[in-house]
Each structure stands twice: as C-alpha cells, then as structure tokens.
Scaffold this motif. Structure first.
Motif, short mmCIF file in Angstrom:
data_model
loop_
_atom_site.label_atom_id
_atom_site.label_comp_id
_atom_site.label_asym_id
_atom_site.label_seq_id
_atom_site.Cartn_x
_atom_site.Cartn_y
_atom_site.Cartn_z
N THR A 160 -6.09 -1.87 -5.74
CA THR A 160 -5.51 -0.53 -5.65
C THR A 160 -4.45 -0.50 -4.56
OG1 THR A 160 -7.55 0.56 -6.39
CG2 THR A 160 -5.98 1.89 -5.14
N LEU A 161 -3.25 -0.08 -4.94
CA LEU A 161 -2.16 0.10 -3.98
C LEU A 161 -1.91 1.58 -3.70
CD1 LEU A 161 0.54 -2.55 -5.01
CD2 LEU A 161 -1.31 -2.75 -3.34
N ALA A 162 -2.07 2.42 -4.70
CA ALA A 162 -1.82 3.85 -4.52
C ALA A 162 -2.75 4.64 -5.42
CB ALA A 162 -0.36 4.18 -4.85
N HIS A 163 -3.20 5.78 -4.92
CA HIS A 163 -4.13 6.61 -5.68
C HIS A 163 -3.83 8.07 -5.39
CE1 HIS A 163 -7.81 7.54 -7.86
NE2 HIS A 163 -8.18 8.35 -6.86
N LEU A 186 0.82 -1.21 0.00
CA LEU A 186 0.00 0.00 0.00
C LEU A 186 0.86 1.26 0.00
CD1 LEU A 186 -2.76 -1.02 2.58
CD2 LEU A 186 -3.02 -0.83 0.09
N GLY A 187 0.50 2.20 -0.85
CA GLY A 187 1.21 3.47 -0.92
C GLY A 187 2.46 3.44 -1.77
N LYS A 188 2.80 2.28 -2.32
CA LYS A 188 4.01 2.17 -3.13
C LYS A 188 3.62 2.09 -4.61
CE LYS A 188 6.89 -0.03 0.40
NZ LYS A 188 5.92 0.10 1.51
N TRP A 189 4.51 2.60 -5.46
CA TRP A 189 4.25 2.64 -6.90
C TRP A 189 5.09 1.63 -7.67
CZ3 TRP A 189 0.35 5.79 -8.57
CH2 TRP A 189 -0.12 6.74 -7.66
N THR A 190 6.26 1.30 -7.15
CA THR A 190 7.14 0.32 -7.79
C THR A 190 7.88 -0.44 -6.70
OG1 THR A 190 8.98 1.91 -7.91
CG2 THR A 190 7.52 1.77 -9.85
N GLY A 191 8.59 -1.48 -7.12
CA GLY A 191 9.43 -2.20 -6.18
C GLY A 191 8.95 -3.60 -5.88
N PRO A 192 9.73 -4.33 -5.10
CA PRO A 192 9.40 -5.74 -4.83
C PRO A 192 8.08 -5.92 -4.10
CG PRO A 192 11.26 -4.98 -3.46
CD PRO A 192 11.02 -3.94 -4.50
N GLU A 193 7.71 -4.96 -3.23
CA GLU A 193 6.44 -5.08 -2.51
C GLU A 193 5.26 -5.01 -3.48
OE1 GLU A 193 9.34 -3.07 0.34
OE2 GLU A 193 8.74 -2.84 -1.76
N VAL A 194 5.39 -4.16 -4.50
CA VAL A 194 4.33 -4.04 -5.51
C VAL A 194 4.24 -5.33 -6.34
CG1 VAL A 194 3.62 -2.81 -7.61
CG2 VAL A 194 4.45 -1.54 -5.61
N GLU A 195 5.39 -5.87 -6.70
CA GLU A 195 5.40 -7.11 -7.48
C GLU A 195 4.79 -8.26 -6.69
OE1 GLU A 195 9.45 -7.70 -8.61
OE2 GLU A 195 9.55 -5.85 -9.81
N ALA A 196 5.10 -8.33 -5.40
CA ALA A 196 4.54 -9.39 -4.56
C ALA A 196 3.04 -9.23 -4.40
CB ALA A 196 5.22 -9.38 -3.19
#
Length: 369
Positions: A98-101, A60-70
C-alpha cells in the motif's frame, strides 16, 4: 472460481503481506477451505534492505509517477524472492504494498503485479483485494477481520474477543464467535484505531538513523507530554463512528507535535498516542471483550503493551498466548482470503469496511500454459 483449487475441501494456500511499517515481506501457508482453518504450514520473512525501504518510503502518499514505479519494482522483486521457496501450495494471496489509501477520495493503491507473479511462480495468484470493496462504497480496510473470525473459531473462543493489529497503522477487530459466519450482522466490527508504529518508526529513523525502536528502548526512559497527547485525541477522526480507515500518513502532524521534545520523550509520547487511540476505539465494542489479542510488530514493544494493559481494562495478550503467530497473522489472512475469493465467498461486510453489501474482492490471475 479457480479450477486449480476446486469447489470445496481444504487446500494449502500461501499468503504474503508487506505492511506500512516497511520492514519486509511476510509469507505463510494456511490449510483452509475458506470457511475454516484446518491448520498452519511453514512461513518465512524476507527483510527489506535499507535501500529498498528508502524506495518504498519515497512512494508513500503518491498515486502515479516514477516513485510509484520504483516502489512497484521493489515490491515485485521482493515478493518473488520470498515466495519462490514455497512448494506444494495450490494458490497464493498477494496483497502488494500500500502506497496511498483515501477511499473517500482517490481510492486505494497497492502496487504489485499479481498476473506477472502468477506467471513467474506457476500458481494462481489472487490480488487487488481492496478495489472491489472501495468501488461499492467501502473503506477497503481492514481486510483481515474475516480471517480473525476464522482464528477465533480455530482457538475455540466462546465469548467476544478482539484482535488488535499494531503495524504501521493500528486496527481492531471485534469478533463474536457465537455467530456461524463472519458476514452475519453482528459477527464482526472492525476499523483502524489510529497510528501505531509508523510515527515512532519515522521519528527514530529521522533522528537516530534506526528503522524502529527495538524493544521500546528509546521510549522506555521518556516522559509522556500530556499536552501533545490531548491535542492528538482532539482529532475529528476519533469522533467518527466505525467502520473507518486511515492512510499511513494521515496523522503526520503527530511528529510535529513532538518536534521540540527529546528523543525519549518524543518516542514515549507517540507510543502513548497509539495506546490512547486504541482505548478510544474500544468504546465502540458492542460488548466488553473477554480479551484483546495483539498481533503485529507493536506487540514486541513492552512500553506499548504496558500502556495498553493499563488503559484497556481487560486482559491484553500477544496472540501467541492463544497459539497463533503474531508475526505471520497478516500474511496468513491473505492466504485464507485468497481461497475465499477463488471460491466466490465474501471477504468484507458492512461491519468491517462499511461496504454497502457483502463483497468478495480480489482478482484471480492464472498462469498461462
């Protein structure tokens, strides 16, 4: 337009929704031609495991990176499992997670691969519903209002009414069913009211290790801290004219406002903040609505429902009282919107997202032969 569903006539469309409350995947069938609802079909719910919720929360709140991929992997896996059991559907509406808006800054991010899902399920999939709206200056949210308009027609509403969705974030749709089409000026007004279930969910998860306050048990014995409530209502968001939208964590400071309170008092105060935000939002309605129909998980919280009934000044009822399914309304919305997208019909308008002109968002992915 997808050749799979033709240019006209009702089809069996399947919609899926995973909201910011992070509880699980709702899936539901709607029989619709994109303009009218002809009926409702079967539905199902696939709950996220504690581990899956943890992965999604980390993104949540992230746009890229390993957390988004997971998080994307969890989203795709859960949706494939939830949707595979449905048979005889002609098109699928896939909202993703939705992770970020932040439509006025970076944009909006819903993870999930609709093209891969289409290939896996062998059906056309409509996805990425929000990006087109944001590209034309819209908020990209809320997107359910065009479906709410169809629901008002379906239940035979003759006077203005409101649909209030209480998920992670609250959003309100004012519907005037005296208009013929949802895109007509004045037919709809929609906006996010403020935080709903997300802050209290986060509170009880952190303090008590439970994902949500079932039946308002924690909040029921608490007292509202009026000072914290007043500070919350001083937030500039409430002075903005709609349409307007929020990210799940835009009001993260709410939890800090109740840090020193007991579990019960903190939960009660967060619930009061949700209800007060809705009451503020109701002031934007062009006419007093005949009723407010509540959907989403918040309608199961009797403490919240009672606060709404006291503060709104009109009948407040779960949507089930009107013959609709409050657990599945969001999933049904994306089934309906999928047909609209595939048939070139608009899915948002200046009155719902602030977009500069009516637009039909969404990408249609068709499985390869």
């Amino acid at each position: 337009m997808s050749k799979a569903i033709g240019k006209s006539g009702a089809v069996r469309a399947l919609g899926a929704m995973s909201g910011t409350s992070l509880d699980g995947v709702d899936a539901a069938v709607v029989i619709t031609d994109g303009a009218r609802i002809h009926g409702f079909g079967e539905s199902s719910y696939r709950e996220y495991t504690a581990q899956e919720r943890s992965v999604l929360r980390a993104g949540l709140g992230k746009w890229t990176g390993p957390e988004v991929e997971a998080a994307a992997e969890v989203c795709d896996t859960a949706h494939a499992a939830a949707l595979a059991a449905f048979k005889d559907v002609e098109i699928i509406g896939f909202h993703g997670q939705t992770l970020a808006h932040a439509p006025r800054r970076q944009g909006t991010l819903q993870v999930g691969d609709g093209a891969a899902l289409a290939q896996r399920l062998g059906k056309p999939v409509v996805w990425d519903f929000r990006s087109g709206d944001v590209a034309l200056g819209g908020e990209g949210a809320p997107l359910a209002p065009f479906f709410h308009f169809a629901c008002a027609k379906y239940i035979g509403a003759a006077k203005p009414l409101c649909f209030l969705n209480l998920g992670g974030v609250g959003n309100l749709t004012y519907v005037d069913p005296r208009f013929d089409k949802p895109e007509e000026p004045g037919a709809l007004l929609a906006f996010d009211t403020g935080p709903a279930n997300a802050p209290v969910n986060d509170l009880v998860q952190e303090r008590l290790g439970i994902p949500w306050d079932a039946d308002g048990k924690v909040a029921r014995s608490g007292q509202v801290e009026t000072g914290a409530l007043e500070l919350f209502l001083a937030e500039p968001y409430f002075a903005r004219m709609p349409p307007k939208s929020l990210d799940r964590n835009d009001f993260a400071e709410m939890v800090r406002l109740v840090n020193e309170l007991s579990d019960a008092d903190a939960a009660a105060t967060l619930i009061a903040m949700c209800a007060a935000a809705v009451a503020q939002g109701m002031e934007h309605c062009p006419e007093p609505p005949e009723a407010v129909l509540v959907t989403g998980g918040g309608r199961h919280n009797p403490v919240l429902m009672e606060m709404l009934r006291v503060s709104l000044g009109c009948p407040v009822k779960p949507v089930e009282d009107a013959g609709l399914d409050g657990d599945m309304l969001e999933a049904q919305a994306f089934a309906h919107l999928a047909v609209r997208v595939a048939r070139g019909m608009p899915t948002s308008a200046p009155g719902t997202t602030g977009v500069s002109a009516c637009v039909g968002g969404g990408v249609v992915s068709v499985p390869e032969e």
